[in-house]
Design a protein around this motif. Structure first.
Motif, PDB file in Angstrom:
ATOM      1  N   PRO A  36      -4.256   6.947  -1.333  1.00 50.97           N
ATOM      2  CA  PRO A  36      -3.946   5.517  -1.286  1.00 50.97           C
ATOM      3  C   PRO A  36      -3.973   4.853  -2.662  1.00 50.97           C
ATOM      4  O   PRO A  36      -4.811   5.175  -3.512  1.00 50.97           O
ATOM      5  CB  PRO A  36      -5.065   4.930  -0.411  1.00 50.97           C
ATOM      6  CG  PRO A  36      -5.613   6.081   0.358  1.00 50.97           C
ATOM      7  CD  PRO A  36      -5.437   7.277  -0.527  1.00 50.97           C
TER       8      PRO A  36
ATOM      9  N   MET B 297       0.859  -1.183   0.000  1.00 48.39           N
ATOM     10  CA  MET B 297       0.000   0.000   0.000  1.00 48.39           C
ATOM     11  C   MET B 297       0.893   1.230   0.000  1.00 48.39           C
ATOM     12  O   MET B 297       1.835   1.330   0.795  1.00 48.39           O
ATOM     13  CB  MET B 297      -0.923  -0.007   1.223  1.00 48.39           C
ATOM     14  CG  MET B 297      -1.921  -1.146   1.235  1.00 48.39           C
ATOM     15  SD  MET B 297      -2.989  -1.236  -0.230  1.00 48.39           S
ATOM     16  CE  MET B 297      -3.898   0.314  -0.107  1.00 48.39           C
TER      17      MET B 297
ATOM     18  N   ALA C 234      -2.059   1.700   6.448  1.00 47.11           N
ATOM     19  CA  ALA C 234      -2.444   0.659   5.492  1.00 47.11           C
ATOM     20  C   ALA C 234      -3.548  -0.217   6.080  1.00 47.11           C
ATOM     21  O   ALA C 234      -4.506  -0.574   5.391  1.00 47.11           O
ATOM     22  CB  ALA C 234      -1.233  -0.186   5.109  1.00 47.11           C
TER      23      ALA C 234
ATOM     24  N   CYS D 260      -2.380   0.813  -4.527  1.00 44.51           N
ATOM     25  CA  CYS D 260      -1.839  -0.513  -4.240  1.00 44.51           C
ATOM     26  C   CYS D 260      -0.974  -0.967  -5.412  1.00 44.51           C
ATOM     27  O   CYS D 260      -1.300  -0.695  -6.568  1.00 44.51           O
ATOM     28  CB  CYS D 260      -2.999  -1.486  -4.015  1.00 44.51           C
ATOM     29  SG  CYS D 260      -2.517  -3.180  -3.631  1.00 44.51           S
TER      30      CYS D 260
END
Length: 157
Positions: free
Chosen positions: A59, A52, A92, A61
């Protein structure tokens, strides 16, 4: 250890075929993905780690082979961001709803931009965290990419 997690439920909803593989998780391992590969008896390049990150403060990934390092510069370019940095473990966990060592790209609290290392697509099947420590899902990387709505890009150093 349960074989049903938010990640497996998300895969079921997406209609993705997968197999759950459980292994003995070692919380003291330096590299969780490498430890998972060893415990499962499979090549490390077929076990994908999930990291993450914050891309321009938001955010995101990245899913990459456990035996590779992610290039933050390449990842930033793939995400169309000026900068990317690792997310703090507590952040995360809060963002995904999973615990560190059990963070899956599937079934997170909110969908986030996700990039998969394109080299992972060369394998017929890969292992990706299934939403818990010691839980991996074994599936086609193309199916994983589609289920995640992810982008494939060269992001390893």
């Amino acid at each position: 250890m349960s074989k049903t997690t938010r990640a497996t439920q998300a895969l079921d909803t997406a209609g993705v075929a997968y197999e759950v593989r459980l292994y003995e998780y070692d919380g003291n391992a330096d590299k969780v993905g490498m430890q998972a590969a060893e415990a499962l008896g499979v090549p490390p390049g077929t076990v994908l780690k999930n990291l993450m990150v914050l891309a321009d403060g938001k955010p995101a990934c990245v899913v990459a082979p456990s035996d590779c390092e992610v290039s933050m510069k390449k990842l930033a370019a793939a995400l169309g961001a000026k900068s990317v940095r690792m997310m703090k473990p507590t952040d995360a966990e809060r963002a995904t709803g999973y615990v560190v060592g059990g963070i899956s790209p599937f079934g997170q609290k909110r969908a986030v931009p996700t990039v998969m290392e394109e080299a992972a697509l060369s394998h017929p099947r890969v292992f990706i965290n299934g939403g818990g420590r010691g839980v991996q899902v074994h599936l086609s990387p193309a199916d994983a990419l589609k289920a995640l709505g992810a982008k494939a890009a060269a992001v390893v150093a």
